[in-house]
Design an enzyme around this catalytic site. Structure first.
Site, PDB file in Angstrom:
ATOM      1  NE  ARG A  41      -2.648  -1.771   3.115  1.00  0.00           N
ATOM      2  CZ  ARG A  41      -2.455  -2.473   4.363  1.00  0.00           C
ATOM      3  NH1 ARG A  41      -3.787  -1.574   4.820  1.00  0.00           N
ATOM      4  NH2 ARG A  41      -2.754  -2.855   5.311  1.00  0.00           N
ATOM      5  N   GLY A  73       2.328 -15.351   7.254  1.00  0.00           N
ATOM      6  CA  GLY A  73       2.176 -14.462   8.323  1.00  0.00           C
ATOM      7  C   GLY A  73       2.644 -14.605   9.407  1.00  0.00           C
ATOM      8  N   GLY A  95      -6.881  -7.155  14.932  1.00  0.00           N
ATOM      9  CA  GLY A  95      -7.797  -8.317  15.601  1.00  0.00           C
ATOM     10  C   GLY A  95      -8.210  -8.558  17.579  1.00  0.00           C
ATOM     11  NE  ARG A 130      24.162  22.443   1.241  1.00  0.00           N
ATOM     12  CZ  ARG A 130      25.566  22.633  -0.270  1.00  0.00           C
ATOM     13  NH1 ARG A 130      25.905  24.126  -0.990  1.00  0.00           N
ATOM     14  NH2 ARG A 130      25.650  20.800  -0.570  1.00  0.00           N
ATOM     15  CE  LYS A 170      30.873  22.313   0.749  1.00  0.00           C
ATOM     16  NZ  LYS A 170      31.957  21.960  -0.252  1.00  0.00           N
ATOM     17  CB  ALA A 218      26.191  42.507   2.373  1.00  0.00           C
TER      18      ALA A 218
HETATM   19  C1  UD1 Z   1      -1.140  -7.930  12.307  1.00  0.00           C
HETATM   20  C2  UD1 Z   1      -2.270  -8.328  13.748  1.00  0.00           C
HETATM   21  C3  UD1 Z   1      -3.733  -7.866  14.015  1.00  0.00           C
HETATM   22  C4  UD1 Z   1      -3.522  -6.803  14.971  1.00  0.00           C
HETATM   23  C5  UD1 Z   1      -2.519  -5.375  13.787  1.00  0.00           C
HETATM   24  C6  UD1 Z   1      -2.496  -4.289  14.372  1.00  0.00           C
HETATM   25  C7  UD1 Z   1      -2.013 -10.721  13.302  1.00  0.00           C
HETATM   26  C8  UD1 Z   1      -2.070 -12.395  12.739  1.00  0.00           C
HETATM   27  N1  UD1 Z   1      -2.567 -10.361  13.562  1.00  0.00           N
HETATM   28  O1  UD1 Z   1      -2.488  -7.780  11.492  1.00  0.00           O
HETATM   29  O2  UD1 Z   1      -4.190  -8.622  16.076  1.00  0.00           O
HETATM   30  O3  UD1 Z   1      -4.681  -6.462  15.539  1.00  0.00           O
HETATM   31  O4  UD1 Z   1      -1.522  -6.516  13.164  1.00  0.00           O
HETATM   32  O5  UD1 Z   1      -1.244  -3.695  13.655  1.00  0.00           O
HETATM   33  O6  UD1 Z   1      -0.544 -10.926  13.818  1.00  0.00           O
HETATM   34  N2  UD1 Z   1       5.105  -9.940   8.706  1.00  0.00           N
HETATM   35  C9  UD1 Z   1       6.268 -10.559   8.126  1.00  0.00           C
HETATM   36  N3  UD1 Z   1       6.464 -11.589   7.430  1.00  0.00           N
HETATM   37  C10 UD1 Z   1       4.900 -11.789   7.329  1.00  0.00           C
HETATM   38  C11 UD1 Z   1       3.525 -11.272   7.447  1.00  0.00           C
HETATM   39  C12 UD1 Z   1       3.546 -10.134   8.137  1.00  0.00           C
HETATM   40  O7  UD1 Z   1       7.111 -10.286   9.033  1.00  0.00           O
HETATM   41  O8  UD1 Z   1       4.378 -13.196   6.838  1.00  0.00           O
HETATM   42  C13 UD1 Z   1       5.275  -8.616   9.622  1.00  0.00           C
HETATM   43  C14 UD1 Z   1       5.133  -7.023   8.871  1.00  0.00           C
HETATM   44  O9  UD1 Z   1       5.387  -6.228   7.821  1.00  0.00           O
HETATM   45  C15 UD1 Z   1       4.496  -6.280   9.327  1.00  0.00           C
HETATM   46  C16 UD1 Z   1       4.195  -7.228  10.537  1.00  0.00           C
HETATM   47  O10 UD1 Z   1       4.060  -8.159  10.249  1.00  0.00           O
HETATM   48  O11 UD1 Z   1       5.256  -5.224  10.063  1.00  0.00           O
HETATM   49  C17 UD1 Z   1       2.139  -7.070  10.713  1.00  0.00           C
HETATM   50  O12 UD1 Z   1       1.897  -7.612   9.717  1.00  0.00           O
HETATM   51  P1  UD1 Z   1       0.978  -7.381   9.006  1.00  0.00           P
HETATM   52  O13 UD1 Z   1       0.103  -8.326   7.966  1.00  0.00           O
HETATM   53  O14 UD1 Z   1       0.612  -5.851   8.708  1.00  0.00           O
HETATM   54  O15 UD1 Z   1      -0.030  -7.333  10.189  1.00  0.00           O
HETATM   55  P2  UD1 Z   1      -2.060  -7.260  10.356  1.00  0.00           P
HETATM   56  O16 UD1 Z   1      -3.057  -7.622   8.883  1.00  0.00           O
HETATM   57  O17 UD1 Z   1      -2.244  -5.176  10.411  1.00  0.00           O
END
Ligand code: UD1
Ligand code: CA
Length: 446
Positions: free
Chosen positions: A16, A81, A142, A317, A335, A364
């Protein structure tokens, strides 16, 4: 003291942001988001930090190693995840004794106190603590399903029943485990859910089913502001700036219009400094006590000494060092130069790669011609010298102590101590010639 390992998850793609730069390298107050998170981990007492990055994230690794060579980096090849991501840090948690915190790199505004509060819940006997908060709108987060002060489970927004969707207490993403609890639950996480992902949040219900104590702590909403797009990036910037402004004022800095002053993550301003409207501090600025930064000035990588005066409309700078009581006035750019104590550059000048002695006055419009199109050269000006207005100092050149450069000079040779340098064509006055010019004009018209 219990040892702390902090795992920072940063492998998400950050689609995004619509950017070719990985999300966590976008800056807040001049420092990449991940830098803020790591700083917070450190000041909250992490003994070891491990960051989980995606496969195309070489740049993040490079940045982390410039911040601290000791930070561990693990790669999560596929984004399956948050549970899967935390699992990738196995080499770090496998034999670790103590507390393991998991933080998200896209929550850069988190403060050490919030982690400290969560840590205290573990100190008091919990095996797992989840930092919750109450967002204005819980949509997308969550939900924390509580029974008294026990956390039963965390249900992701997409998996919530209509009833659960009404719950306002949400998961911030920050979790703290006793290492044994983490090891006992992490392999049990599965991906039977709406997104077919391994949710770290499932750890709560699994831990409870195994008889571990699962509790929550709380965070203010502005700290757990997640950055997913550039609108949220701007919100995080705003949050960061208001914290910096407030800190500066509480430390004794006067900000005439705080909402128009912008700081970098490392700006250091001593007490009794006055900062006027619309001033921007880039990274690496130190301002000593009693200095005044007048309106519309831009400073970066510069030190401003005690009682010095900068601006209005000045630009300092990187590599600039303004000694005590020196001045860089309106439309002055400096600088990589050392400006001596009490030296003044009051109007419309460019001083680059220069050394200016104490008490010297730069008139100046003075320009140091430091660049010949290929190389940069140094200008050295001694103490108590005087550079007349509109002089061009062609570097490399040295003007010794007490020397005097006549205005409008182009100085190409060194000037000795106490000497006068005049480097300009001589003026000739032609008596009565103006009358002759006017006579010609009337002749043309007739
Ligand atoms: C997550 C939480 C949610 C919480 C929310 C708060 C989980 C399943 N959900 O959801 O409960 O309310 O954050 O903002 O944890 N990431 C990885 N590897 C992956 C997936 C994610 O490193 O495979 C990292 C992302 O870079 C990010 C973080 O984990 O920094 C959270 O992942 P994201 O997909 O943004 O979770 P949310 O859907 O926001
Ligand atoms: Ca998120």
């Amino acid at each position: 003291m219990t040892a702390i390992l902090t795992i920072v998850l940063a492998a998400g793609e950050g689609k995004r942001m619509k950017s070719s730069t990985p999300k966590v390298l976008h800056k807040i107050g001049g420092l990449p988001m991940i830098g803020h998170t790591v700083k917070t981990c450190k000041s909250s007492g992490a003994d070891k930090i491990a960051v989980v990055v995606g496969p195309k994230h070489q740049q993040i690794e490079e940045l982390l190693h410039t911040v601290d060579a000791n930070i561990g980096v693990v790669t999560q090849t596929e984004q399956l995840g948050t549970g899967h991501a935390a699992k990738q840090a196995r080499p770090y948690w496998e034999n670790f004794e103590g507390y393991v915190f998991v933080l998200f790199a896209d929550n850069p505004m988190i403060q050490p106190e919030t982690i400290e509060n969560a840590k205290q819940v573990l100190d008091k006997g919990a095996d797992l603590v989840v930092v919750g908060y109450e967002p204005v709108s819980p949509k997308g987060y969550g939900r924390l399903i509580m029974q008294g002060d026990e956390l039963l489970e965390i249900v992701e927004d997409k998996d919530c029943t209509a009833e659960q969707q009404k719950i306002g207490f949400c998961n911030s993403g920050i979790m703290g485990f006793k290492a044994d609890c983490l090891r006992a639950v992490i392999n049990k996480i599965e991906n039977q859910n709406a997104q077919s992902e391994f949710y770290l949040t499932d750890a709560a219900a699994i831990a409870r089913a195994q008889g571990w104590s699962v509790k929550t702590s709380k965070s203010p909403e502005d700290e757990v502001l997640g950055v997913n797009d550039r609108v949220q990036l701007a919100q995080a910037e705003q949050c960061f700036q208001s914290r910096m402004r407030k800190n500066a004022m509480l430390k004794g800095v006067t900000l005439v219009a705080p909402e128009t002053v912008f700081f970098a993550y490392d700006t250091i301003i001593e007490n009794d400094v006055l900062v006027e409207q619309n001033v921007v501090f880039g990274p690496g600025v130190v301002v000593k006590t009693g200095a005044v930064i007048h309106a519309f000035s831009h400073l970066e990588g510069a030190t401003v000494g005690e009682g010095a005066q900068i601006g209005p409309y000045a630009r300092l700078r990187p590599g600039t060092n303004m000694a005590a009581k020196s001045k860089a006035g309106n439309f002055v750019e400096v600088k990589k130069s050392d400006i001596g104590e009490g030296a003044k550059i009051n109007h419309l000048s460019y001083i680059g790669d220069a050394q200016v002695g104490a008490g010297t006055n730069i008139g100046a419009g003075t320009i140091t011609c430091n660049y010949d199109g290929k190389n940069k050269y140094k200008t050295t000006i001694g103490a108590n010298s005087f550079i007349g207005s509109n002089s061009a100092l062609v570097a490399p050149v040295t003007i010794a102590d007490g020397a005097y450069v006549a205005s409008g000079s182009v100085v190409t040779h060194d000037v000795e101590k106490d000497a006068l340098a005049i480097g300009r064509s001589r003026q000739t006055n032609k008596a009565g010639y103006a009358i002759e010019i006017r006579r010609r004009w009337t002749k043309d018209e007739s």
